[in-house]
Design a protein around this motif. Structure first.
Motif, mmCIF file in Angstrom:
data_model
loop_
_atom_site.group_PDB
_atom_site.id
_atom_site.type_symbol
_atom_site.label_atom_id
_atom_site.label_comp_id
_atom_site.label_asym_id
_atom_site.label_seq_id
_atom_site.Cartn_x
_atom_site.Cartn_y
_atom_site.Cartn_z
ATOM 1 N N ALA A 52 42.383 44.797 26.941
ATOM 2 C CA ALA A 52 41.621 44.353 28.116
ATOM 3 C C ALA A 52 41.926 42.901 28.468
ATOM 4 O O ALA A 52 42.083 42.558 29.642
ATOM 5 N N ALA A 53 42.037 42.037 27.456
ATOM 6 C CA ALA A 53 42.339 40.626 27.714
ATOM 7 C C ALA A 53 43.732 40.475 28.308
ATOM 8 O O ALA A 53 43.944 39.667 29.225
ATOM 9 N N VAL A 94 35.417 39.598 37.075
ATOM 10 C CA VAL A 94 34.152 39.590 36.339
ATOM 11 C C VAL A 94 34.369 40.130 34.918
ATOM 12 O O VAL A 94 34.865 41.242 34.739
ATOM 13 N N HIS A 95 33.990 39.336 33.922
ATOM 14 C CA HIS A 95 34.119 39.743 32.522
ATOM 15 C C HIS A 95 32.946 40.647 32.158
ATOM 16 O O HIS A 95 31.933 40.191 31.629
ATOM 17 N N ASP A 96 33.088 41.923 32.448
ATOM 18 C CA ASP A 96 32.002 42.842 32.147
ATOM 19 C C ASP A 96 32.274 43.692 30.917
ATOM 20 O O ASP A 96 31.430 44.516 30.535
ATOM 21 N N GLU A 97 33.434 43.490 30.255
ATOM 22 C CA GLU A 97 33.714 44.287 29.065
ATOM 23 C C GLU A 97 34.353 43.488 27.947
ATOM 24 O O GLU A 97 34.538 43.978 26.855
ATOM 25 N N ILE A 98 34.720 42.226 28.219
ATOM 26 C CA ILE A 98 35.333 41.420 27.156
ATOM 27 C C ILE A 98 34.681 40.050 27.118
ATOM 28 O O ILE A 98 34.005 39.648 28.050
ATOM 29 N N VAL A 124 38.272 48.526 58.415
ATOM 30 C CA VAL A 124 38.395 47.542 59.487
ATOM 31 C C VAL A 124 37.810 46.186 59.107
ATOM 32 O O VAL A 124 38.325 45.154 59.520
ATOM 33 N N ILE A 125 36.770 46.163 58.272
ATOM 34 C CA ILE A 125 36.166 44.874 57.940
ATOM 35 C C ILE A 125 37.036 44.073 56.979
ATOM 36 O O ILE A 125 36.837 42.865 56.811
ATOM 37 N N THR A 126 37.997 44.729 56.320
ATOM 38 C CA THR A 126 38.910 44.010 55.438
ATOM 39 C C THR A 126 40.243 43.702 56.118
ATOM 40 O O THR A 126 41.144 43.151 55.483
ATOM 41 N N LEU A 127 40.356 44.047 57.380
ATOM 42 C CA LEU A 127 41.592 43.783 58.121
ATOM 43 C C LEU A 127 41.444 42.689 59.170
ATOM 44 O O LEU A 127 42.362 41.895 59.371
ATOM 45 N N LEU A 128 40.302 42.628 59.831
ATOM 46 C CA LEU A 128 40.157 41.713 60.962
ATOM 47 C C LEU A 128 39.806 40.275 60.568
ATOM 48 O O LEU A 128 40.375 39.337 61.123
ATOM 49 N N PRO A 129 38.879 40.035 59.632
ATOM 50 C CA PRO A 129 38.581 38.640 59.265
ATOM 51 C C PRO A 129 39.777 37.968 58.585
ATOM 52 O O PRO A 129 40.635 38.630 57.999
ATOM 53 N N ASP A 130 39.801 36.644 58.635
ATOM 54 C CA ASP A 130 40.937 35.872 58.124
ATOM 55 C C ASP A 130 40.851 35.621 56.626
ATOM 56 O O ASP A 130 41.835 35.200 56.013
ATOM 57 N N PHE A 131 39.691 35.888 56.036
ATOM 58 C CA PHE A 131 39.442 35.557 54.625
ATOM 59 C C PHE A 131 38.747 36.733 53.964
ATOM 60 O O PHE A 131 37.804 37.303 54.519
ATOM 61 N N HIS A 132 39.202 37.109 52.777
ATOM 62 C CA HIS A 132 38.611 38.232 52.039
ATOM 63 C C HIS A 132 38.271 37.766 50.630
ATOM 64 O O HIS A 132 39.144 37.326 49.879
ATOM 65 N N LEU A 133 36.983 37.837 50.299
ATOM 66 C CA LEU A 133 36.533 37.591 48.932
ATOM 67 C C LEU A 133 36.257 38.949 48.294
ATOM 68 O O LEU A 133 35.415 39.708 48.776
ATOM 69 N N CYS A 134 36.956 39.253 47.210
ATOM 70 C CA CYS A 134 36.832 40.559 46.568
ATOM 71 C C CYS A 134 36.384 40.391 45.123
ATOM 72 O O CYS A 134 36.932 39.562 44.381
ATOM 73 N N VAL A 135 35.405 41.181 44.725
ATOM 74 C CA VAL A 135 34.889 41.162 43.361
ATOM 75 C C VAL A 135 35.530 42.309 42.589
ATOM 76 O O VAL A 135 35.375 43.483 42.935
ATOM 77 N N LEU A 136 36.265 41.967 41.542
ATOM 78 C CA LEU A 136 36.959 42.955 40.712
ATOM 79 C C LEU A 136 36.498 42.799 39.272
ATOM 80 O O LEU A 136 36.553 41.702 38.710
ATOM 81 N N ARG A 137 36.049 43.882 38.668
ATOM 82 C CA ARG A 137 35.528 43.835 37.303
ATOM 83 C C ARG A 137 36.622 44.171 36.294
ATOM 84 O O ARG A 137 37.504 44.998 36.554
ATOM 85 N N ALA A 138 36.547 43.536 35.130
ATOM 86 C CA ALA A 138 37.555 43.764 34.098
ATOM 87 C C ALA A 138 37.640 45.236 33.717
ATOM 88 O O ALA A 138 38.725 45.754 33.443
ATOM 89 N N SER A 139 36.504 45.919 33.704
ATOM 90 C CA SER A 139 36.481 47.337 33.331
ATOM 91 C C SER A 139 37.181 48.222 34.357
ATOM 92 O O SER A 139 37.490 49.381 34.062
ATOM 93 N N GLN A 187 44.757 38.916 31.983
ATOM 94 C CA GLN A 187 45.716 37.822 32.130
ATOM 95 C C GLN A 187 46.850 38.208 33.074
ATOM 96 O O GLN A 187 47.264 37.420 33.942
ATOM 97 N N LEU A 188 47.357 39.431 32.947
ATOM 98 C CA LEU A 188 48.474 39.868 33.782
ATOM 99 C C LEU A 188 48.074 39.973 35.246
ATOM 100 O O LEU A 188 48.814 39.514 36.132
ATOM 101 N N VAL A 189 46.928 40.562 35.525
ATOM 102 C CA VAL A 189 46.522 40.701 36.930
ATOM 103 C C VAL A 189 46.261 39.330 37.546
ATOM 104 O O VAL A 189 46.545 39.101 38.726
ATOM 105 N N THR A 190 45.760 38.397 36.746
ATOM 106 C CA THR A 190 45.556 37.031 37.238
ATOM 107 C C THR A 190 46.884 36.385 37.610
ATOM 108 O O THR A 190 47.018 35.774 38.675
ATOM 109 N N GLU A 191 47.869 36.525 36.737
ATOM 110 C CA GLU A 191 49.190 35.953 37.009
ATOM 111 C C GLU A 191 49.798 36.558 38.270
ATOM 112 O O GLU A 191 50.349 35.843 39.118
#
Length: 212
Positions: free
Chosen positions: A40-41, A208-212, A142-157, A45-49
């Motif tokens: 998991a760690a 989000v560190h939800d499993e490590i 459509v809401i992830t295509l039109l705005p200029d900025f996308h904040l996405c929450v991705l969990r480690a799990s 690390q890889l997805v961050t890189e």
């Protein structure tokens, strides 16, 4: 020969070349990598890189700190009006920001927003890809295509190492899924890179560190 019949002829030739009565798809060799070797760690690390290589901003958070990190990232972006799908936790929608909930907002209303905040369904570390299945916390495409900025929450799990592992986790993915590998960009024949051609120019990911 018409266009449709030409297309069918090509498909028939491909099918004949790859499948026979004694050689079904299930019997064909599948020699690609099915499972990664990272823990998991290592996947985190890889997805961050990968995401940073693509020009995305990446920050990490614990589950408890997530609402505060979301607000911090949005405020740090210098933007003020955001669209959100109807299903994320209420604590994600921090005070002091102008929120528009997408209950069938028009394209014009969405375009007036500075950015969008969504969850994700999965992440593929090897390619640095975020996958949206457009559920209640991810919203319409459509809401992830039109705005200029996308904040996405991705969990480690939610992160797997390889694409085959993603399809193993979701053997029947939805008919509509979006695969995001960094901010939207393309390059012409002279390799001039242009951002924001078919989506947001800026992608910020909270891991989000939800499993490590």
């Amino acid at each position: 020969m018409t266009t449709s019949s030409s297309r069918q002829a090509i498909l028939d030739r491909i099918r004949a070349a790859t499948l026979t009565d004694s050689n079904s798809y299930a019997d064909m060799p599948h020699n690609y990598i099915h499972h990664g070797a990272l823990d998991a760690a290592g996947r985190l690390q890889l997805v961050t890189e990968r995401l940073r290589e693509y020009g995305a901003e990446v920050v990490e958070s614990s589950t408890g700190d997530l609402p505060a990190i979301i607000v911090h990232q949005l405020q740090s972006s210098g933007r003020h009006r955001f669209v959100a799908p109807p299903g994320p936790p209420a604590e994600w929608l921090g005070a002091g920001l102008d929120w528009k909930i997408d209950n069938n907002l028009s394209n014009e209303e969405i375009e007036l927003c500075d950015g969008v905040v969504t969850a994700a369904s999965a992440g593929v570390a090897d390619s640095g890809t975020i996958v949206l299945h457009h559920g209640a916390s991810e919203g319409r495409r459509v809401i992830t295509l039109l705005p200029d900025f996308h904040l996405c929450v991705l969990r480690a799990s939610q992160i797997v190492e390889t694409l085959p592992e993603y399809f193993a986790r979701f053997p029947q993915p939805p008919r509509l899924a979006t695969y995001i590998s960094g901010p939207s960009a393309t390059a012409d024949i002279e390799m001039t890179r242009i951002k924001g051609v078919h989506g947001p120019r800026f992608l910020s990911v909270i891991l989000v560190h939800d499993e490590i």
